[in-house]
Design an enzyme around this catalytic site. Structure first.
Site, PDB file in Angstrom:
ATOM      1  N   ALA A 104       4.672  -4.592  -3.105  1.00 45.01           N
ATOM      2  CA  ALA A 104       3.331  -4.872  -3.627  1.00 45.01           C
ATOM      3  C   ALA A 104       3.264  -6.266  -4.223  1.00 45.01           C
ATOM      4  CB  ALA A 104       2.945  -3.838  -4.685  1.00 45.01           C
ATOM      5  N   CYS A 105       2.130  -6.911  -4.032  1.00 42.12           N
ATOM      6  CA  CYS A 105       1.877  -8.204  -4.658  1.00 42.12           C
ATOM      7  C   CYS A 105       0.402  -8.289  -4.997  1.00 42.12           C
ATOM      8  CB  CYS A 105       2.314  -9.361  -3.757  1.00 42.12           C
ATOM      9  SG  CYS A 105       1.302  -9.585  -2.277  1.00 42.12           S
ATOM     10  N   ASP A 106      -0.027  -9.467  -5.390  1.00 43.31           N
ATOM     11  CA  ASP A 106      -1.394  -9.638  -5.855  1.00 43.31           C
ATOM     12  C   ASP A 106      -2.405  -9.307  -4.775  1.00 43.31           C
ATOM     13  OD1 ASP A 106      -3.062 -10.243  -7.962  1.00 43.31           O
ATOM     14  OD2 ASP A 106      -3.269 -12.346  -7.400  1.00 43.31           O
ATOM     15  N   GLY A 123      -1.475  -8.350  -1.459  1.00 45.39           N
ATOM     16  CA  GLY A 123      -0.981  -7.392  -0.483  1.00 45.39           C
ATOM     17  C   GLY A 123      -0.841  -7.958   0.910  1.00 45.39           C
ATOM     18  N   SER A 148       4.325  -9.892  -0.389  1.00 46.51           N
ATOM     19  CA  SER A 148       4.707  -8.494  -0.163  1.00 46.51           C
ATOM     20  C   SER A 148       4.949  -8.228   1.319  1.00 46.51           C
ATOM     21  CB  SER A 148       3.630  -7.550  -0.696  1.00 46.51           C
ATOM     22  OG  SER A 148       2.392  -7.761  -0.042  1.00 46.51           O
TER      23      SER A 148
END
Length: 476
Positions: free
Chosen positions: A393-395, A397, A401
């Site tokens: 997951a990241c800011d 997506g 990520s």
């Protein structure tokens, strides 16, 4: 989960909330980036100063930026909150803004779209199970129509003028920086904010909407370059490649390719956090890049997303290539020189620490192997048998990520663990069936707020991180 308390906990919580806000903006903008690029290409080609001026086709430029793009944002924002009905509500609310203001309503759409989705969602929740049989369609249609009508009038009379006033105030402040030659000072805010993963909140929430307004008239805007220049990140990674610790020298070259050509700027954030003093080099490079763009009076036709050199060149209008390329190169060189100097002063001690760390790591691996049978008897031990899905997951997506998920998936396949599903998402959209969530350590608090009952693995580097190696060992 216990929340952090005290001043440090408050600061961490605030950062997580701002990150979440930036992620929300990104998730609203990202699905529509293709439309923004289409508008940018059209503008670069057909306006009077474009590559292929065409008076007839140029009539599309204005309506597209005034109607199409804000409506897409409002529709998407409404859908994120209220589903399909929320999407329609968001579009209705956004249209009132468009007609009630004299500027492209990007910021307004990112407010009224989600608000429209929230209003209809709250209404639907309040009447759920209370509608008489046979009246569902009439209630659904008229509720959407009446509430949409009220919100459209409100946005036309109140929200639109208010947002235009606030927008003009912010734009005036930045114009003052441009007129006085102080625009590079924005780097003092931009660069520290970016490495704290607030880059999306800055670009999507401030610079890109302002840039679209200027580009609609002038065909380009420098606002698209003030926080997205890939040059400083390239300079930092080059400095680490030549003068960093052993571990940094191994990983930085791969990060350069992904950052500069792939446009995933998150790849260089851990290198700044590894030695926070290097933020001075980032600020210096970014300031010099902006100054160079100003000197050549250049800009881009749309926001580069992702911020790769290919996106920069694709969105550069005719006559601006020398200035844009110069700005990227100058930022690279300045950051490289400053960061190299900093690393030469600090790398000896750091490398000694790293050597000790590597020895400790090897020792811990040996001890772990010896006690493997004991570990496997514990309830909290994971294995391939009880793990079916891992979420990176990241800011947004879609950047770091995605890179992390692809890399880790390949490692699982090499170890005959291809049955474990590995996907990438933005933090808030990680599905419930995910067994493990992998995030950068600076996004950990935000991930825990959204997924309190999940195991969260934090990493510092998307390439060769030790925690990912430990996770792989556990699964094996």
């Amino acid at each position: 989960m216990l929340d952090n308390i005290g001043p440090q906990g408050d600061a961490t919580g605030m950062r997580a909330r701002v990150q979440a806000f930036g992620g929300f903006l990104t998730n609203m903008v990202l699905p529509n980036i293709g439309a923004f690029i289409a508008w940018g290409i059209l503008t670069a080609l057909v306006i009077p100063t474009g590559w292929l001026p065409n008076e007839n086709l140029a009539t599309i430029v204005g309506p597209a930026i005034d109607y199409l793009l804000p409506l897409l944002l409002g529709y998407t924002g409404g859908k994120m909150i209220g589903g399909k009905r929320g999407a329609v509500m968001g579009a209705i609310a956004t249209f009132g803004l468009i007609v009630g203001a004299d500027i492209p309503m990007f910021i307004g759409a990112m407010i009224m779209g989600p608000l429209g989705g929230w209003v209809i969602k709250k209404f639907d929740d309040s009447v759920k199970g209370k509608i008489p049989a046979g009246f569902e369609m009439i209630v659904n249609n008229f509720s959407l129509g009446i509430l949409g009508f009220l919100l459209m009038i409100f946005s036309f009379l109140v929200t639109g003028p208010a947002i235009q006033f606030a927008n003009n105030l912010v734009a005036s402040g930045i114009h003052v920086l441009i007129d006085t030659g102080l625009l590079p000072l924005l780097s003092l805010i931009n660069e520290p904010a970016k490495v704290l993963f607030l880059n999306n909140a800055i670009d999507q929430g401030i610079y890109y909407p302002l840039g679209m307004q200027i580009a609609a008239e002038a065909g380009r805007s420098i606002y698209f370059t003030v926080a997205s220049n890939p040059g400083p990140g390239l300079g930092l990674l080059l400095a680490y490649t030549f003068f960093g610790t052993k571990k940094a020298r191994r990983t930085a070259p791969g990060a350069i390719i992904i950052h500069f050509f792939g446009g995933i700027h998150e790849l260089y954030f851990p290198y700044v956090l590894m030695n926070p003093v290097t933020i001075v080099g980032m600020i210096g490079g970014a300031m010099s890049g902006i100054a160079t763009f100003q000197l050549f009076d250049v800009g881009l036709v749309a926001g580069p997303s992702p911020g790769s050199i290919f996106a920069y060149l694709a969105l550069t209008p005719r006559g601006n290539y020398l200035g844009i390329i110069s700005g990227v190169l100058v930022a690279t060189v300045v950051t490289f020189l400053i960061t190299s100097f900093i690393l030469k002063l600090t790398v000896t001690a750091a490398e000694g620490d790293e050597d000790d760390y590597e020895k400790s790591l090897e020792k811990s691996k040996s001890m772990k192997a010896e006690g493997k049978k004991v570990l496997e008897s514990k309830n909290d031990t994971i294995s391939a048998e009880n793990i079916s899905k891992i979420a990176f997951a990241c800011d947004a997506g879609a950047g770091s990520s995605a890179l992390g998920a692809t890399t880790f998936r390949k490692k699982l396949q090499k170890n005959n663990l291809e049955d474990i599903e590995v996907e990438h998402y933005n933090i808030e959209d990680v599905p419930e069936d995910a067994d493990i969530i992998v995030v950068h350590k600076n996004l950990a608090d935000r991930a825990r707020r959204s997924h309190q009952n999940k195991r969260i693995v934090t990493i510092e580097n998307y390439i060769g991180d030790q925690n990912l190696e430990r996770l792989l060992d556990e699964l094996k």
